[in-house]
Design an enzyme around this catalytic site. Structure first.
Site, PDB file in Angstrom:
ATOM      1  N   TYR A  28       0.836  -1.213   0.000  1.00  8.84           N
ATOM      2  CA  TYR A  28       0.000   0.000   0.000  1.00  8.84           C
ATOM      3  C   TYR A  28       0.870   1.263   0.000  1.00  8.84           C
ATOM      4  CZ  TYR A  28      -3.106   3.322   2.592  1.00  8.84           C
ATOM      5  OH  TYR A  28      -3.821   4.391   3.041  1.00  8.84           O
ATOM      6  N   LYS A 180       7.983  -4.655  14.731  1.00  9.63           N
ATOM      7  CA  LYS A 180       8.532  -3.387  14.228  1.00  9.63           C
ATOM      8  C   LYS A 180       9.682  -2.906  15.121  1.00  9.63           C
ATOM      9  CE  LYS A 180       7.296  -1.812  11.013  1.00  9.63           C
ATOM     10  NZ  LYS A 180       7.750  -2.255   9.663  1.00  9.63           N
TER      11      LYS A 180
END
Ligand code: NAP
Length: 343
Positions: A28, A180
């Protein structure tokens, strides 16, 4: 305060003599980044898991055909050692965006942590073998900065900055945020161990706005589905979050890739919204969607400092609310959000 036209951040000099690598180009955020780079005339080496999957890469090929820059597709997988070597050849800037972002998983270690952490090590091992690379931009997240909103209270002045790290997430509790955090820490350890290339990380909050291709898998779209499918009909939890237009995320990446002075972590968001704020903005336009109708309770506010991205990178943030509206419209048009016939 917000600009209403796209692309009004001050222009920067983009060196088009060398190709740039974008990992996870089907993604995206990566789609918009590839679009911006191609528009600037860059040759983009775009890695994807399956270059023959036209449904996933067709929009990238179209962008390449209609832009001043050149697109070259390469096959690569985060978990295959050496997978990025060919694609990185001759590149000056490496944008490492690939990493699973999903709200659903069956095995957190296998589905989230391994591709994020081993993938980052794998990509940066290729960087260490590729003498032309001088700048690496890793797509991290504010999830690498905080675990939950209570962390804002613990931050100096109650505001999160790039100095904070997420210390609360575990394999059982927000494993995506753990993925992350571990990946970004690994990136800094590898960057600090050498001095040929410099590292900048972009740490976006919730990214919103339409995608460039149908069939988006990003957690951003899962989140919007959850907000509009009636899950919060009886009250939205006080989830106060940062939001940023996907085009401003791509812009921040470009700037971090080509501004000589860019270095370090950059918190990347435009404004803070509650789920209820988003519902309030959507309701007049999509009155039959089962949106949250009242605030369930108040909770700790989310506050973070985005000044480095504005002052040092020059990002001129758009209001993300119109992007949320466009995103919901796109999801309705694609059949990903079902609009009930009447309320
Ligand atoms: P996305 O559309 O799902 O993109 C993820 C990309 O990672 C896809 O291109 C995917 O490839 C690739 N990928 C996943 N596993 C892989 C593997 N084993 N090997 C190679 N590629 C793999 O999600 P996104 O929102 O654009 O996320 C991009 C980055 O932004 C991620 O690092 C994410 O953590 C970060 N981020 C996102 C947000 C947000 O709100 N969206 C916020 C902060 C940070 P396939 O298409 O082949 O699956």
């Amino acid at each position: 305060m917000y600009r209403d036209k796209p692309m009004q951040s001050p222009p920067i000099e983009i060196d088009t003599r060398y190709p740039a690598l974008v990992t996870g180009a089907t993604g995206y955020i990566a789609g918009w980044l590839v679009k911006q780079l191609l528009a600037a005339g860059v040759t983009v080496h775009a890695t994807v898991r399956d270059p023959d999957n036209i449904e996933k890469v067709g929009h990238l090929i179209d962008l390449g055909d209609s832009s001043p820059g050149t697109l070259r597709l390469f096959q690569a997988d985060l978990l295959q050692e050496g997978s990025y070597d060919d694609a990185m050849s001759d590149c000056q800037v490496v944008f490492h965006t690939a990493s699973p972002f999903t709200l659903t998983h069956s095995d957190a270690q296998r589905d989230l942590i391994d591709p994020a952490l081993e993938g980052t090590r794998n990509v940066l091992a290729s960087v260490n073998r590729c003498p032309t690379v001088t700048r690496v931009v890793v797509t991290s997240s504010v999830a690498a900065i905080y675990h939950d909103n209570h962390d804002c209270d613990k931050a100096p002045g109650g505001v999160l900055t790039e100095a904070q790290w997420n210390t609360g997430s575990t394999l059982d509790n927000l494993p995506y945020a753990l993925s992350k955090t571990l990946a970004e820490k690994a990136a800094w350890a590898l960057a600090d161990a050498q001095d040929r290339w410099s590292l900048a990380t972009i740490n976006p909050a919730l990214v919103v706005g339409p995608g460039l291709a149908p069939g988006q898998t990003s957690g951003s779209f899962e989140f919007l589905t959850l907000l509009t499918d009636g899950s919060f009909r009886d009250g939205a939890p006080h989830l106060d979050l940062g939001a940023v237009d996907v085009r401003d995320v791509a812009d921040a990446h470009c700037r971090a890739g080509y501004l000589k002075t860019a270095k370090g972590r950059y918190i990347n968001y435009a404004t803070t919204l509650t789920l209820y704020d988003i519902a309030e903005a959507l309701h007049p336009l999509f009155p039959s969607l089962p949106l949250p109708e009242y605030r369930a309770h108040e909770g700790p506010r989310w506050r973070a400092d985005n000044r480095r991205s504005i002052d040092d990178l020059g990002v001129n943030y758009r209001d993300p609310v119109p992007a949320i509206v466009d995103m919901v419209q796109q999801m309705i048009d694609n059949g990903d959000i079902k609009v009930p016939a009447s309320k």
